[in-house]
Design an enzyme around this catalytic site. Structure first.
Site, mmCIF file in Angstrom:
data_model
loop_
_atom_site.group_PDB
_atom_site.id
_atom_site.type_symbol
_atom_site.label_atom_id
_atom_site.label_comp_id
_atom_site.label_asym_id
_atom_site.label_seq_id
_atom_site.Cartn_x
_atom_site.Cartn_y
_atom_site.Cartn_z
ATOM 1 N N GLY A 113 0.835 -1.198 0.229
ATOM 2 C CA GLY A 113 -0.479 -0.089 0.129
ATOM 3 C C GLY A 113 0.606 1.117 0.041
ATOM 4 O O GLY A 113 2.281 1.312 -0.327
ATOM 5 N N ARG A 114 0.174 2.730 0.801
ATOM 6 C CA ARG A 114 1.144 3.351 0.970
ATOM 7 C C ARG A 114 2.527 3.690 1.111
ATOM 8 O O ARG A 114 3.531 4.034 0.774
ATOM 9 C CB ARG A 114 0.331 4.714 1.113
ATOM 10 C CG ARG A 114 -1.149 5.345 0.708
ATOM 11 C CD ARG A 114 -1.424 6.539 1.712
ATOM 12 N NE ARG A 114 -2.918 6.797 1.272
ATOM 13 C CZ ARG A 114 -4.228 6.082 1.253
ATOM 14 N NH1 ARG A 114 -3.909 5.254 2.735
ATOM 15 N NH2 ARG A 114 -5.196 6.377 1.085
ATOM 16 N N ILE A 115 2.325 2.885 2.109
ATOM 17 C CA ILE A 115 4.193 2.765 2.859
ATOM 18 C C ILE A 115 4.836 1.397 2.120
ATOM 19 O O ILE A 115 6.168 2.150 2.579
ATOM 20 C CB ILE A 115 3.508 2.552 4.760
ATOM 21 C CG1 ILE A 115 2.829 2.971 5.277
ATOM 22 C CG2 ILE A 115 4.896 2.665 5.501
ATOM 23 C CD1 ILE A 115 2.312 2.972 6.543
ATOM 24 N N ARG A 117 -2.463 -8.892 -1.576
ATOM 25 C CA ARG A 117 -3.422 -9.480 -2.709
ATOM 26 C C ARG A 117 -4.095 -8.984 -3.848
ATOM 27 O O ARG A 117 -4.139 -9.764 -4.887
ATOM 28 C CB ARG A 117 -4.862 -9.268 -1.778
ATOM 29 C CG ARG A 117 -4.879 -9.684 -0.448
ATOM 30 C CD ARG A 117 -6.054 -9.125 0.747
ATOM 31 N NE ARG A 117 -5.844 -7.852 0.228
ATOM 32 C CZ ARG A 117 -7.241 -6.994 1.440
ATOM 33 N NH1 ARG A 117 -8.448 -7.908 1.900
ATOM 34 N NH2 ARG A 117 -7.067 -5.699 1.576
ATOM 35 N N SER A 121 3.705 -2.546 11.319
ATOM 36 C CA SER A 121 3.035 -2.546 11.164
ATOM 37 C C SER A 121 2.040 -2.286 12.228
ATOM 38 O O SER A 121 1.479 -1.526 12.828
ATOM 39 C CB SER A 121 2.014 -3.912 9.651
ATOM 40 O OG SER A 121 2.989 -4.441 10.707
ATOM 41 N N ARG A 122 1.586 -4.141 12.291
ATOM 42 C CA ARG A 122 1.089 -3.749 14.088
ATOM 43 C C ARG A 122 1.438 -5.432 14.698
ATOM 44 O O ARG A 122 1.724 -6.358 13.844
ATOM 45 C CB ARG A 122 -0.237 -4.327 13.603
ATOM 46 C CG ARG A 122 -1.195 -2.895 13.447
ATOM 47 C CD ARG A 122 -1.091 -2.147 14.124
ATOM 48 N NE ARG A 122 -1.796 -0.942 14.003
ATOM 49 C CZ ARG A 122 -1.549 0.268 13.867
ATOM 50 N NH1 ARG A 122 -0.254 0.100 13.502
ATOM 51 N NH2 ARG A 122 -2.330 1.372 13.717
ATOM 52 N N GLU A 130 1.122 -4.831 22.964
ATOM 53 C CA GLU A 130 1.061 -4.101 23.379
ATOM 54 C C GLU A 130 0.762 -3.201 24.281
ATOM 55 O O GLU A 130 -1.233 -3.047 24.197
ATOM 56 C CB GLU A 130 1.577 -2.519 22.098
ATOM 57 C CG GLU A 130 2.135 -2.026 21.936
ATOM 58 C CD GLU A 130 1.973 -0.598 20.656
ATOM 59 O OE1 GLU A 130 1.627 0.034 20.537
ATOM 60 O OE2 GLU A 130 2.505 -1.646 19.827
ATOM 61 N N HIS A 165 6.429 1.870 19.346
ATOM 62 C CA HIS A 165 5.651 2.533 18.449
ATOM 63 C C HIS A 165 5.874 3.952 17.871
ATOM 64 O O HIS A 165 5.264 4.633 18.140
ATOM 65 C CB HIS A 165 4.574 2.582 19.266
ATOM 66 C CG HIS A 165 3.487 2.092 18.150
ATOM 67 N ND1 HIS A 165 1.808 1.394 18.341
ATOM 68 C CD2 HIS A 165 2.875 2.900 16.271
ATOM 69 C CE1 HIS A 165 1.281 1.218 17.178
ATOM 70 N NE2 HIS A 165 2.421 2.327 16.137
#
Length: 317
Positions: A153-155, A175, A235-236, A265, A283
């Site tokens: 995506g953007r990042i 995807r 990301s996460r 977190e 983070h």
């Protein structure tokens, strides 16, 4: 007059856009409990929240006047989206504002893990630097190495652009493949996730947290990596099975990791903290002055639009 409640004060640039409303919230340097959020926002039409705030069905159902939840983040996995839909409450986020900041941090982690930046800093601070030695804290160069980007995506695209400048060869898994023209511009090649994991020297994660990405890198997939591979995650946290990652790092199945996010977190397992081949950050993905200001402005515009009966610029729902 519509009331606005914020769980943590955001930069003034965003607040100034809401000066015509009655605003209240948390001005202390701490996170609010669920009970405090419910009490503070009970009469609010708008709730400005952080990614660290758990805005679940109990919170949402306890706020009868709520029209919009404006998350001061690009992610929104902290919000019960289905409950918000059921209550016809708009949810907004801040996409795009933190793209460059997060991509920069990804490159910082790539360099920190490969060039032993943290270990070198510690060595000097602990007065253990005895002088230049041929084998002192050697690590892999980035030029000519394969970077596997999961999520374009953007990042992901911004990271690819930066990695290209470092002379890296870039594989990606998404995807939906990019247009051929985009692939040619970024010098990237779309491959299966399995091929990416087997081929890459560095793996960088840039996917949102959802059902299909939870523990995307599990024990089985981590076993596909080269022993010299390094994982970067901005990301996460829960995109990686943290226990499986710790085991792979401890057993020498992979060379290292650079992490900005964690599965539970802000809790970070002591086993992870004790590992010498990991760089750990609190983070910091969006932590530039410019990104945090732009995020605040986006939040202000989103809230103002909904309260004025208009479509918000950055709707999630």
């Amino acid at each position: 007059m519509d009331k606005i409640f914020y769980t943590y004060r955001i930069p003034d640039e965003g607040m100034l856009l809401l000066k015509n409303y009655e605003i209240s919230g948390n001005n202390e340097d701490r996170f609010l409990s669920k009970e405090e959020i419910i009490k503070g926002a009970r009469d609010a039409s708008a709730l400005i929240s952080l990614l660290s705030d758990r805005i679940d069905s109990e919170v949402i159902s306890s706020l009868p006047k709520l029209k919009v939840i404006a998350n001061y983040a690009v992610g929104y996995n902290n919000i019960d989206i289905e409950e918000a839909k059921r209550r016809k409450i708009r949810v907004t986020n801040t996409p795009g504002a933190l793209t460059d900041a997060t991509a920069d941090l990804t490159m910082a982690l790539l360099l920190a893990t490969s060039r032993k930046i943290v270990e070198g800093d510690r060595l000097v601070r602990e007065h253990k630097f005895e002088g230049w030695k041929p084998g002192l804290l050697k690590g892999p160069a980035l030029k000519g190495k394969i970077l596997g980007i999961i999520g374009m995506g953007r990042i992901g695209k911004a990271v690819a652009s930066r990695a290209k400048a470092f002379g890296m060869n870039i594989l990606y898994h998404n995807r939906k493949p990019l247009l051929q023209s985009e692939e040619e511009e970024l010098c990237v090649k779309h491959v299966s996730l399995e091929e990416l994991l087997k081929s890459s020297d560095f793996i960088s994660l840039h996917v949102p947290l959802m059902g299909e990405t939870y523990h995307l890198l599990n024990e089985k997939r981590l076993s596909l990596l080269k022993p010299e591979a390094i994982i970067i995650n901005t990301s996460r946290g829960a995109v990686i099975d943290e226990k499986a990652l710790i085991k792979a790092l401890k057993d020498g199945k992979i060379a290292g990791a650079g992490l900005d996010v964690y599965e539970e977190e802000p809790f970070v397992p002591q086993e992870l903290i004790d590992l010498p081949n990991v760089v750990l950050l609190p983070h910091l993905g969006s932590a530039t002055n410019e990104a945090r200001r732009e995020m605040a402005i986006m939040v202000g515009r989103n809230v103002a639009a909904v309260l004025e009966g208009k479509e918000p610029p950055n709707p999630v729902i």
